[in-house]
Design an enzyme around this catalytic site. Structure first.
Site, PDB file in Angstrom:
ATOM      1  N   THR A 213      -5.834   7.365  -5.627  1.00 57.54           N
ATOM      2  CA  THR A 213      -5.852   7.342  -4.164  1.00 57.54           C
ATOM      3  C   THR A 213      -4.994   8.448  -3.563  1.00 57.54           C
ATOM      4  O   THR A 213      -5.373   9.072  -2.566  1.00 57.54           O
ATOM      5  CB  THR A 213      -5.371   5.973  -3.646  1.00 57.54           C
TER       6      THR A 213
ATOM      7  N   GLU B  87       0.822  -1.205   0.000  1.00 58.35           N
ATOM      8  CA  GLU B  87       0.000   0.000   0.000  1.00 58.35           C
ATOM      9  C   GLU B  87       0.861   1.263   0.000  1.00 58.35           C
ATOM     10  O   GLU B  87       0.509   2.278  -0.607  1.00 58.35           O
ATOM     11  CB  GLU B  87      -0.917   0.013   1.219  1.00 58.35           C
TER      12      GLU B  87
END
Length: 309
Positions: free
Chosen positions: A184, A131
Site C-alpha cells: 500500500t 491504518e
C-alpha cells in the site's frame, strides 16, 4: 466479561472515482480477533494465524493492538491486562482492507471488553490509527465501512465527517484477488501530487454521479460514473492484465470495474447476483489465461459492518 471475540469484514475502498472518500464492506472474508483478560497489565499478542509469520508481534507495531492501546490511553485505563489472538482470513497487501479489518476487529473487541464506553462512530479515529501504522496514512475509506457497514462517504478528514448513503438492494460486488501483492505504501508513493483542472472536473462529476446513482438506484448512472481519470491510470500498471480483466467484467454483465483499494484486487459492481457471478468467472478466467491464479468473492453490500461474535 473475561473474553470477547469480534469479526470485521473486508472492504472495497476508493470505489473507482472516490479516492480516499468512498468505501463499502462486503460479507466475507474478514479478520477475527479474540481477547482474553490476564492478571498482569499490558497488551500481549499471543498468536497470529494466516500471516505466514510476517506481521509484527509487538503491540505498539501491529495495527490490531495499536488501536487498543490508543483506546485505553483515551479512556485513562492503565492496569488492564489482555492477551490478543488475531486470525487473518485475507492476504496481506491484497487491496481488500486487510489491515483495516484487523484494526476494526481489535478496537470493537476491546470496546466490548470494556463494556462499550464508546459508540461505533466514536471508535473510528482509533481504528484509523491502525491504518497509519500499516500504510503511513490514517485514511478512513476501509476502516469506516468495516466498522460501520454500508456505503461510506468521507466528506472531510479535518474535521472528520463521515456518513453512509443508501444503495440498491440488488447491487452486488464481485471482488477478485489475483495471487500477487502490492504494498500500500508503494501504491500511494507512485501517485502524482498535482492533478490537472480538466481531470479534477471530470472526477468531481463522476463522484457526484455515483452518489446520485446509488441513492436513486439508477444503474445506468452508476455505470457511467464508475470512471477514474486520476488514480486508476497510474495504479493499473502495477496489475498484470488489468485492462483485459476489466473489459471481461463489463462484457459479462458488470456495471463497471476498477481497482479495489491500492490493488492488486479488482472489483466490479453488478445489478443482480447472476451478473456478479458471471463477471467474477470471466475475470478469473482472464487472469488464469495469463498464468495468474485468483480468488473470487461475490457479495451484496454489508450493511452491518463489524460484529461481536
Amino acid at each position: 466479561m473475561n473474553s470477547v471475540k469480534a469479526f470485521a469484514p473486508a472492504t472495497v475502498a476508493n470505489v473507482s472515482c472516490g479516492f480516499d472518500i468512498f468505501g463499502f464492506a462486503i460479507q466475507e472474508p474478514g479478520d477475527t480477533v479474540e481477547l482474553y483478560k490476564r492478571d498482569e497489565p499490558g497488551i500481549v499478542i499471543t498468536e497470529i494465524t494466516g500471516d505466514e509469520g510476517r506481521l509484527p508481534r509487538q503491540a505498539d507495531k501491529n495495527s490490531v493492538t495499536v488501536v487498543m492501546l490508543a483506546l485505553l490511553k483515551h479512556l485513562g485505563i492503565k492496569d488492564l491486562g489482555c492477551e490478543v489472538v488475531l486470525r487473518k482470513n485475507m492476504p496481506l497487501g491484497s487491496g481488500m482492507g486487510s489491515s483495516a479489518a484487523s484494526a476494526v476487529a481489535g478496537v470493537v473487541a476491546m470496546n466490548e471488553l470494556l463494556g462499550n464506553p464508546l459508540s461505533r462512530k466514536e471508535l473510528l479515529p482509533f481504528a484509523m490509527e491502525g491504518e497509519r501504522i500499516a500504510s503511513g496514512s490514517a485514511h478512513a475509506d476501509n476502516v469506516g465501512p468495516s466498522l460501520l457497514g454500508g456505503f461510506v462517504v468521507i466528506r472531510s478528514y479535518n474535521p472528520l465527517d463521515i456518513f453512509t448513503i443508501p444503495v440498491p438492494d440488488d447491487l452486488y460486488c464481485t471482488l477478485v484477488h489475483p495471487d500477487i501483492e502490492i504494498n500500500t505504501k508503494d501504491a500511494r508513493f507512485i501517485l502524482r501530487n498535482e492533478v490537472s483542472l480538466k481531470n479534477t472536473i471530470a472526477q468531481m462529476g463522476n463522484v457526484a454521479g455515483l452518489v446520485a446513482g446509488l441513492m436513486k438506484a439508477d444503474y445506468d448512472l452508476i455505470s457511467r460514473s464508475m470512471v477514474d481519470v486520476i488514480i486508476e491510470p497510474v495504479r493499473s500498471i502495477l496489475i498484470p492484465e488489468f485492462k483485459d480483466v476489466k473489459q471481461a467484467a463489463i462484457s459479462n454483465g458488470a456495471l463497471g470495474c476498477s481497482i479495489s483499494g491500492a490493488g492488486p484486487s479488482m472489483f466490479a459492481l453488478s445489478r443482480g447476483i447472476e451478473n456478479a457471478q458471471n463477471a467474477g468467472k470471466a475475470m478469473q478466467e482472464r487472469f488464469a489465461s495469463a498464468g495468474i491464479e485468483s480468488a473470487v468473492h461475490v457479495s451484496g453490500i454489508n450493511q452491518g459492518g463489524a460484529v461481536v461474535l
